[in-house]
Enzyme design. Structure first.
Site, PDB file in Angstrom:
ATOM      1  N   ARG A  72      -9.779 -10.346 -12.648  1.00 50.34           N
ATOM      2  CA  ARG A  72      -8.567  -9.730 -13.183  1.00 50.34           C
ATOM      3  C   ARG A  72      -7.525 -10.836 -13.385  1.00 50.34           C
ATOM      4  O   ARG A  72      -7.764 -11.986 -13.049  1.00 50.34           O
ATOM      5  CB  ARG A  72      -8.030  -8.674 -12.226  1.00 50.34           C
ATOM      6  CG  ARG A  72      -7.492  -9.241 -10.940  1.00 50.34           C
ATOM      7  CD  ARG A  72      -7.003  -8.168  -9.995  1.00 50.34           C
ATOM      8  NE  ARG A  72      -5.676  -7.678 -10.350  1.00 50.34           N
ATOM      9  CZ  ARG A  72      -4.852  -7.097  -9.470  1.00 50.34           C
ATOM     10  NH1 ARG A  72      -5.213  -6.928  -8.213  1.00 50.34           N
ATOM     11  NH2 ARG A  72      -3.669  -6.661  -9.854  1.00 50.34           N
ATOM     12  N   ARG A  73      -6.388 -10.462 -13.896  1.00 51.88           N
ATOM     13  CA  ARG A  73      -5.246 -11.364 -14.084  1.00 51.88           C
ATOM     14  C   ARG A  73      -5.679 -12.637 -14.774  1.00 51.88           C
ATOM     15  O   ARG A  73      -5.330 -13.735 -14.340  1.00 51.88           O
ATOM     16  CB  ARG A  73      -4.630 -11.722 -12.733  1.00 51.88           C
ATOM     17  CG  ARG A  73      -4.176 -10.525 -11.969  1.00 51.88           C
ATOM     18  CD  ARG A  73      -3.494 -10.919 -10.698  1.00 51.88           C
ATOM     19  NE  ARG A  73      -2.322 -10.091 -10.503  1.00 51.88           N
ATOM     20  CZ  ARG A  73      -1.518 -10.172  -9.459  1.00 51.88           C
ATOM     21  NH1 ARG A  73      -1.744 -11.044  -8.533  1.00 51.88           N
ATOM     22  NH2 ARG A  73      -0.489  -9.383  -9.357  1.00 51.88           N
ATOM     23  N   HIS A  83      -9.419   0.466 -11.671  1.00 51.05           N
ATOM     24  CA  HIS A  83      -9.118   1.454 -10.631  1.00 51.05           C
ATOM     25  C   HIS A  83      -7.671   1.939 -10.711  1.00 51.05           C
ATOM     26  O   HIS A  83      -7.407   3.129 -10.768  1.00 51.05           O
ATOM     27  CB  HIS A  83      -9.411   0.856  -9.246  1.00 51.05           C
ATOM     28  CG  HIS A  83      -8.775   1.579  -8.116  1.00 51.05           C
ATOM     29  ND1 HIS A  83      -9.216   2.815  -7.687  1.00 51.05           N
ATOM     30  CD2 HIS A  83      -7.715   1.274  -7.332  1.00 51.05           C
ATOM     31  CE1 HIS A  83      -8.454   3.215  -6.682  1.00 51.05           C
ATOM     32  NE2 HIS A  83      -7.536   2.304  -6.454  1.00 51.05           N
ATOM     33  N   PHE A  84      -6.723   0.997 -10.750  1.00 53.74           N
ATOM     34  CA  PHE A  84      -5.353   1.525 -10.691  1.00 53.74           C
ATOM     35  C   PHE A  84      -4.830   1.995 -12.039  1.00 53.74           C
ATOM     36  O   PHE A  84      -3.810   2.670 -12.085  1.00 53.74           O
ATOM     37  CB  PHE A  84      -4.383   0.591  -9.958  1.00 53.74           C
ATOM     38  CG  PHE A  84      -4.210  -0.773 -10.543  1.00 53.74           C
ATOM     39  CD1 PHE A  84      -3.586  -0.952 -11.754  1.00 53.74           C
ATOM     40  CD2 PHE A  84      -4.651  -1.883  -9.849  1.00 53.74           C
ATOM     41  CE1 PHE A  84      -3.434  -2.211 -12.281  1.00 53.74           C
ATOM     42  CE2 PHE A  84      -4.496  -3.150 -10.364  1.00 53.74           C
ATOM     43  CZ  PHE A  84      -3.877  -3.311 -11.593  1.00 53.74           C
ATOM     44  N   HIS A  85      -5.532   1.679 -13.122  1.00 50.80           N
ATOM     45  CA  HIS A  85      -5.135   2.368 -14.352  1.00 50.80           C
ATOM     46  C   HIS A  85      -5.592   3.820 -14.319  1.00 50.80           C
ATOM     47  O   HIS A  85      -5.050   4.653 -15.041  1.00 50.80           O
ATOM     48  CB  HIS A  85      -5.649   1.649 -15.602  1.00 50.80           C
ATOM     49  CG  HIS A  85      -4.801   0.468 -15.971  1.00 50.80           C
ATOM     50  ND1 HIS A  85      -4.980  -0.761 -15.433  1.00 50.80           N
ATOM     51  CD2 HIS A  85      -3.715   0.352 -16.802  1.00 50.80           C
ATOM     52  CE1 HIS A  85      -4.055  -1.608 -15.918  1.00 50.80           C
ATOM     53  NE2 HIS A  85      -3.278  -0.952 -16.743  1.00 50.80           N
ATOM     54  N   HIS A 145       0.803  -1.217   0.000  1.00 54.24           N
ATOM     55  CA  HIS A 145       0.000   0.000   0.000  1.00 54.24           C
ATOM     56  C   HIS A 145       0.839   1.272   0.000  1.00 54.24           C
ATOM     57  O   HIS A 145       0.616   2.156  -0.824  1.00 54.24           O
ATOM     58  CB  HIS A 145      -1.067   0.032   1.080  1.00 54.24           C
ATOM     59  CG  HIS A 145      -1.957   1.210   0.864  1.00 54.24           C
ATOM     60  ND1 HIS A 145      -2.948   1.220  -0.092  1.00 54.24           N
ATOM     61  CD2 HIS A 145      -1.914   2.456   1.371  1.00 54.24           C
ATOM     62  CE1 HIS A 145      -3.489   2.412  -0.143  1.00 54.24           C
ATOM     63  NE2 HIS A 145      -2.886   3.178   0.730  1.00 54.24           N
ATOM     64  N   TYR A 177       1.422   4.986  -2.527  1.00 55.49           N
ATOM     65  CA  TYR A 177       1.617   6.384  -2.130  1.00 55.49           C
ATOM     66  C   TYR A 177       2.998   6.897  -2.522  1.00 55.49           C
ATOM     67  O   TYR A 177       3.179   8.087  -2.762  1.00 55.49           O
ATOM     68  CB  TYR A 177       1.320   6.569  -0.642  1.00 55.49           C
ATOM     69  CG  TYR A 177      -0.170   6.699  -0.450  1.00 55.49           C
ATOM     70  CD1 TYR A 177      -0.792   7.921  -0.654  1.00 55.49           C
ATOM     71  CD2 TYR A 177      -0.963   5.596  -0.177  1.00 55.49           C
ATOM     72  CE1 TYR A 177      -2.153   8.038  -0.577  1.00 55.49           C
ATOM     73  CE2 TYR A 177      -2.327   5.698  -0.087  1.00 55.49           C
ATOM     74  CZ  TYR A 177      -2.924   6.922  -0.292  1.00 55.49           C
ATOM     75  OH  TYR A 177      -4.276   7.034  -0.224  1.00 55.49           O
TER      76      TYR A 177
HETATM   77  C1  HEM Z   1      -0.921   0.828 -23.353  1.00 56.54           C
HETATM   78  C2  HEM Z   1      -1.272   1.071 -22.130  1.00 56.54           C
HETATM   79  C3  HEM Z   1      -1.776   0.001 -21.200  1.00 56.54           C
HETATM   80  C4  HEM Z   1      -2.598  -1.046 -21.489  1.00 56.54           C
HETATM   81  C5  HEM Z   1      -3.244  -1.386 -22.803  1.00 56.54           C
HETATM   82  C6  HEM Z   1      -2.757  -1.790 -20.273  1.00 56.54           C
HETATM   83  C7  HEM Z   1      -3.528  -2.923 -20.145  1.00 56.54           C
HETATM   84  C8  HEM Z   1      -3.597  -3.713 -19.023  1.00 56.54           C
HETATM   85  C9  HEM Z   1      -4.453  -4.829 -18.838  1.00 56.54           C
HETATM   86  C10 HEM Z   1      -5.462  -5.345 -19.860  1.00 56.54           C
HETATM   87  C11 HEM Z   1      -4.216  -5.353 -17.617  1.00 56.54           C
HETATM   88  C12 HEM Z   1      -4.953  -6.477 -16.925  1.00 56.54           C
HETATM   89  C13 HEM Z   1      -4.585  -7.782 -17.374  1.00 56.54           C
HETATM   90  C14 HEM Z   1      -5.235  -8.830 -16.533  1.00 56.54           C
HETATM   91  O1  HEM Z   1      -5.649  -8.579 -15.392  1.00 56.54           O
HETATM   92  O2  HEM Z   1      -5.302  -9.959 -17.041  1.00 56.54           O
HETATM   93  C15 HEM Z   1      -3.184  -4.575 -17.027  1.00 56.54           C
HETATM   94  C16 HEM Z   1      -2.662  -4.801 -15.784  1.00 56.54           C
HETATM   95  C17 HEM Z   1      -1.810  -3.928 -15.131  1.00 56.54           C
HETATM   96  N1  HEM Z   1      -1.351  -2.709 -15.611  1.00 56.54           N
HETATM   97 FE1  HEM Z   1      -1.682  -1.980 -17.448  1.00 56.54          FE
HETATM   98  N2  HEM Z   1      -2.048  -1.188 -19.279  1.00 56.54           N
HETATM   99  C18 HEM Z   1      -1.435  -0.092 -19.812  1.00 56.54           C
HETATM  100  C19 HEM Z   1      -0.633   0.815 -19.148  1.00 56.54           C
HETATM  101  C20 HEM Z   1      -0.274   0.695 -17.837  1.00 56.54           C
HETATM  102  C21 HEM Z   1       0.482   1.677 -17.100  1.00 56.54           C
HETATM  103  C22 HEM Z   1       0.983   2.988 -17.665  1.00 56.54           C
HETATM  104  C23 HEM Z   1       0.649   1.180 -15.858  1.00 56.54           C
HETATM  105  C24 HEM Z   1       1.352   1.748 -14.662  1.00 56.54           C
HETATM  106  C25 HEM Z   1       2.186   2.675 -14.627  1.00 56.54           C
HETATM  107  C26 HEM Z   1       0.034  -0.111 -15.808  1.00 56.54           C
HETATM  108  C27 HEM Z   1       0.039  -0.934 -14.710  1.00 56.54           C
HETATM  109  C28 HEM Z   1      -0.564  -2.161 -14.648  1.00 56.54           C
HETATM  110  C29 HEM Z   1      -0.486  -3.040 -13.525  1.00 56.54           C
HETATM  111  C30 HEM Z   1       0.265  -2.796 -12.227  1.00 56.54           C
HETATM  112  C31 HEM Z   1      -1.256  -4.162 -13.831  1.00 56.54           C
HETATM  113  C32 HEM Z   1      -1.521  -5.341 -12.915  1.00 56.54           C
HETATM  114  C33 HEM Z   1      -0.731  -6.508 -13.291  1.00 56.54           C
HETATM  115  C34 HEM Z   1      -1.137  -7.684 -12.475  1.00 56.54           C
HETATM  116  O3  HEM Z   1      -2.321  -7.817 -12.122  1.00 56.54           O
HETATM  117  O4  HEM Z   1      -0.248  -8.486 -12.168  1.00 56.54           O
HETATM  118  N3  HEM Z   1      -0.531  -0.366 -17.023  1.00 56.54           N
HETATM  119  N4  HEM Z   1      -2.817  -3.568 -17.896  1.00 56.54           N
HETATM  120 CU   LIG Z   2      -3.896  -0.041  -0.790  1.00 59.91          CU
END
Ligand code: HEM
Ligand SMILES: [Cu+2]
Ligand SMILES: [Cu+2]
Lengths: 166, 45, 563
Positions: C449-450, C384-386, C233, C237
């Site tokens: 998710r994931r 949410h975190f996007h 968490h 921050y």
């Molecule tokens: C082209 C831009 C982006 C696309 C299309 C994208 C798409 C996605 C998608 C579809 C997931 C979920 C996949 C799943 O749960 O199966 C994901 C997970 C995630 N994304 Fe992105 N994202 C983008 C940019 C970013 C950026 C800029 C960040 C952070 C700075 C970010 C951080 C994350 C994180 C932390 C996860 C979680 C991974 C996990 O659950 O292990 N993403 N993204």
């Molecule tokens: Cu938190």
């Protein structure tokens, strides 16, 4: 340190709103018992059959009383074991009458899994060493997808079954 | 010695922040409405 | 002791410290790694949304969870940490200065972090570490995956130690003065980061590395998760506070105004330090082994950390309104018209602020104890975190990039690049609204998710989710175009823009601002309160977890495709 009059009002109302949320949640959790699942009951992940509920003949749906059911599940990568039917086939669909109260008990002998009946409030982490359990009333009819929502490996998205409430 | 240690003039001449107040109010409403929205969904399930 | 060449220590002589070429190279190096990560991570994001749309399969035996691990690690851990450390160094260099020795130690931080990143990335690329960026036990990655992560953390500590030393030396040279606002904020953030990352470092060094190497037979899963979220968490921050630094102390200058309140800005940072850490249970609400009363206590503490964000919201609007009124724009909302909408240094962070409204509202919902079962591990959380990190933080970082890179490379932000930046901001906003919006709705409908593409045996629910995954593919593709455009802008600013001098905007206080009380500089007290709160929130439940531990878990590597 100086606070603008409006900022004071803003912060006080913000705190009041947050407190209101917490009171509602606290009332539900402590008075009505709607805590998220947390029982801290442990089990040896290498020997889950030692617990009666997770012996193969006790898996799946069991009716214990009028409108009262227990569902015992063993989650493994990448399958939910809900027992077998009369023909010896793995059960992949369970049916429960609407309004009945159901106790879900889930364990895993391997890695962390999720146990989510999508579209209901049944959502638990399943971790090796603990019995995850939650009692709910099935309020809505329909076909719900039971699926794993915590990453458990390459077949994670293939871990599912269905729950029908009629 | 430093300019920012001059005597502070008190709150009689607070800046006009009506717009700010309304803006944060809207923000607060968004929070409250979405929270109760999801809460209702939680209760209904 | 080396004090940077300030010349005269007269009033306000500190702000226009110039950043020399050697320092600039240090700061830039961190930011280069950040932008390389942005490109790689963005590409993975594109592949993810395409796979999840159901109409694309990855070639060459690449696994969905392999690219998802890379996406999470490279964006959430590498991009953020490198950008933040580079940016914070620049802030320190500009406000308190850096000595030659400090600069050399900082290079050590850079190389330790970079080598760590390379090691971890390599294990993911060869398919030996598809455990996602949270690496939950008992899934076992290659030991080098954990070793690389440990190096990244240790490197970041070195950077933190240097930052503390920088401010310490400045304070010694300026007795009785309050520290510059930005230096104060950087130091708070690095204290929080250090205290928080101790948890994950302990877990990686004591639990994961020996266990993955085979020296320990089993691992205590719940302890590892609890240590992870003790860190997880405050991690968010750690991303957010640098954005707040820009909002509080840089944006006012860009819009031609002053800092709204120096003391309130500091107070909010102190509150973030207090309440960011003792709240990790709100990520573990649906776990079986933690006492529900302690979960609730941490939920209450989580709600406390909303308060400094409420303060921040007020400060932002107030800065805009006061500045506008000074410029003669009256009326209830007339002041909005004075804002420099055509200046991307303002526009990008402003959109970031807007995204934090639904982002923050969603966060309160997520943390709401039993209500968490509605959203936990659904794709709502990803939506949410996007918004929070993927828009609020990232767009603010982009907003910083537009002036920081040319400032450091001795170039200028041209009109043309400014225009491209505005287009970039729009592209990001549109893409993210579609992708994140679809994720939020799909999550409320229960979708996980994931998860790679799955029809879940053809249930009606899964059919319904498919439509939202299509929408995410559209939004995600637009976002990827935004990333290409941003990388192009970055290269342009770093290597091709015309030579010149770009301003390093740091806002000043109002002439008649009330003095900042000196008690705000009571660092020891702040650290003591932080530790006391952590001990309060964690001691009893942690002892409880250990005393009631089940047998530990051996490593599992076959589920992630290794053996
Ligand atoms: C082209 C831009 C982006 C696309 C299309 C994208 C798409 C996605 C998608 C579809 C997931 C979920 C996949 C799943 O749960 O199966 C994901 C997970 C995630 N994304 Fe992105 N994202 C983008 C940019 C970013 C950026 C800029 C960040 C952070 C700075 C970010 C951080 C994350 C994180 C932390 C996860 C979680 C991974 C996990 O659950 O292990 N993403 N993204
Ligand atoms: Cu938190
Ligand atoms: Cu799974």
């Amino acid at each position: 340190m100086h606070l603008h009059k409006y900022e004071k009002i803003w912060l006080i109302s913000g705190v009041v709103a947050l407190a209101l949320f917490l009171i509602i949640l606290g009332f539900g959790a402590f008075y009505l018992g709607t805590h998220p699942q947390s029982h801290g009951i442990t089990i040896d992940p290498a020997n889950i059959e030692a617990h009666e509920a997770f012996q193969s003949e006790n898996l799946g749906l069991t009716k214990v009383d009028e409108d009262k059911y227990i569902v015992n599940v063993v989650a493994t990568a990448f399958n939910y074991d809900l027992g077998v039917d009369e023909d010896g086939n793995a059960v992949k669909n369970i049916s429960i009458p609407k309004g009945s109260s159901v106790l879900f008990q889930v364990v895993t002998p391997d890695v962390v899994h999720g146990f989510n009946i999508a579209g209901t409030n049944v959502n638990m982490m399943v971790e090796p060493g603990y019995i995850s359990s939650m009692e709910v009333e099935m309020k809505q009819t329909g076909e719900f997808t039971l699926l794993c929502n915590e990453y458990c490996g390459v077949g994670h998205h293939m871990m599912f079954a269905t729950v029908e409430v009629y | 010695m430093r300019r920012n240690q001059k005597k502070h003039t008190g709150s009689e001449n607070e800046p006009n922040l009506k717009g700010t107040f309304i803006s944060v109010g809207v923000l607060g409403l968004i929070i409250i409405i979405s929270w109760f929205g999801v809460f209702a969904l939680f209760i209904s399930r | 002791m080396e004090i940077p060449k300030i010349g005269v220590f007269e009033e306000n002589a500190r702000l226009p410290l110039t950043i020399g070429k050697k320092e600039a190279n240090l700061y830039l190096s961190f930011i280069y790694v950040a932008f390389i990560s942005l490109f790689i991570g963005g590409l993975m994001g594109l592949l993810q949304v395409l796979v999840r749309s159901g109409s694309f399969t990855l070639p060459w035996g690449i696994g969905y969870y392999q690219i998802l691990t890379l996406h999470g690690v490279v964006l959430a851990l590498v991009l953020t940490t490198f950008f933040i450390i580079g940016f914070q160094y620049a802030l320190m260099g500009k406000t308190v200065g850096i000595s030659d020795k400090q600069r050399k130690v900082s290079w050590l931080a850079f190389w330790v972090m970079t080598v760590g990143t390379a090691i971890t990335a390599a294990t993911i690329l060869v398919g030996k570490a598809s455990v996602l960026y949270t690496f939950y036990a008992p899934l076992k990655a290659h030991p080098l995956f954990y070793i690389g992560l440990a190096l990244v953390i240790v490197g970041s500590w070195i950077a933190g130690f240097v930052n503390w030393r920088q401010l310490y030396l400045w304070k010694k040279a300026h007795p009785g003065e309050k520290s510059p606002l930005l230096a104060f904020m950087v130091n708070i953030n690095m204290i929080m980061w250090f205290i928080a990352s101790l948890g994950v470092a302990v877990s990686v060094l004591i639990q994961f590395i020996p266990w993955s190497l085979g020296y320990a037979e089993t691992i205590n899963v719940l302890v590892s998760r609890t240590l992870f979220w003790y860190f997880g968490h405050p991690l968010v921050y750690f991303w957010l506070l640098p954005a707040y630094m820009a909002w509080y102390a840089i944006i006012p200058k860009i819009i031609g105004g002053k800092v709204f309140s120096d003391s309130l800005a500091r107070l909010s940072f102190v509150l973030f330090l207090f309440f960011s850490i003792p709240v990790g249970f709100h990520h573990q609400l649906t776990e079986p082994g933690i006492d529900p009363t302690w979960k609730f206590i941490q939920v209450v503490l989580t709600f406390m950390v909303v308060i400094p964000s409420l303060m921040t919201a007020f400060s932002m609007f107030a800065t805009f309104e006061i500045t506008g009124r000074k410029k003669g724009f009256g009326g209830l909302f007339g002041w909005l018209r004075h804002l420099p909408w055509k200046d991307v240094r303002f526009l990008a962070p402003f959109v970031g602020m807007l995204a934090f409204i639904p982002g923050g509202a969603g966060g309160i919902i997520n943390a709401s104890h039993q209500m968490n079962t509605l959203v936990h591990n659904t794709i709502w959380v990803t939506g949410h975190f996007h918004l929070t990190v993927g828009t609020t933080v990232i767009l603010t970082f982009f907003g910083i990039t537009y002036w920081l890179i040319p400032h450091l490379t001795g170039r200028t932000l041209t009109k043309e690049v400014n225009r491209l930046g505005i287009i970039q901001t729009f592209v990001w906003t549109i893409g993210m609204t579609i992708m994140s919006g679809a994720m939020h709705i799909q999550g409320l409908l229960g979708a996980p998710r994931r998860s790679s593409y799955s029809e879940y045996g053809g249930t009606e629910q899964a059919v319904q989710w498919g439509a939202y995954q299509m929408a995410q593919a559209i939004g995600g593709t637009i976002l990827f175009l935004g990333i290409i455009l941003m990388v192009y802008i970055f290269i342009k600013l770093a290597f091709f823009s015309p030579k010149g001098e770009e301003e390093f905007p740091i806002a000043e206080e109002e002439e008649n601002a009330p003095p900042t009380p000196m008690w705000l500089e009571n660092w020891k007290l702040w650290v003591a309160i932080t530790i006391a709160l952590i001990l309060f929130a964690y001691t009893i439940p942690f002892i409880d977890i250990i005393q009631n531990s089940p047998p530990g878990s051996p490593p599992f590597d076959w589920p992630i495709g290794n053996s």
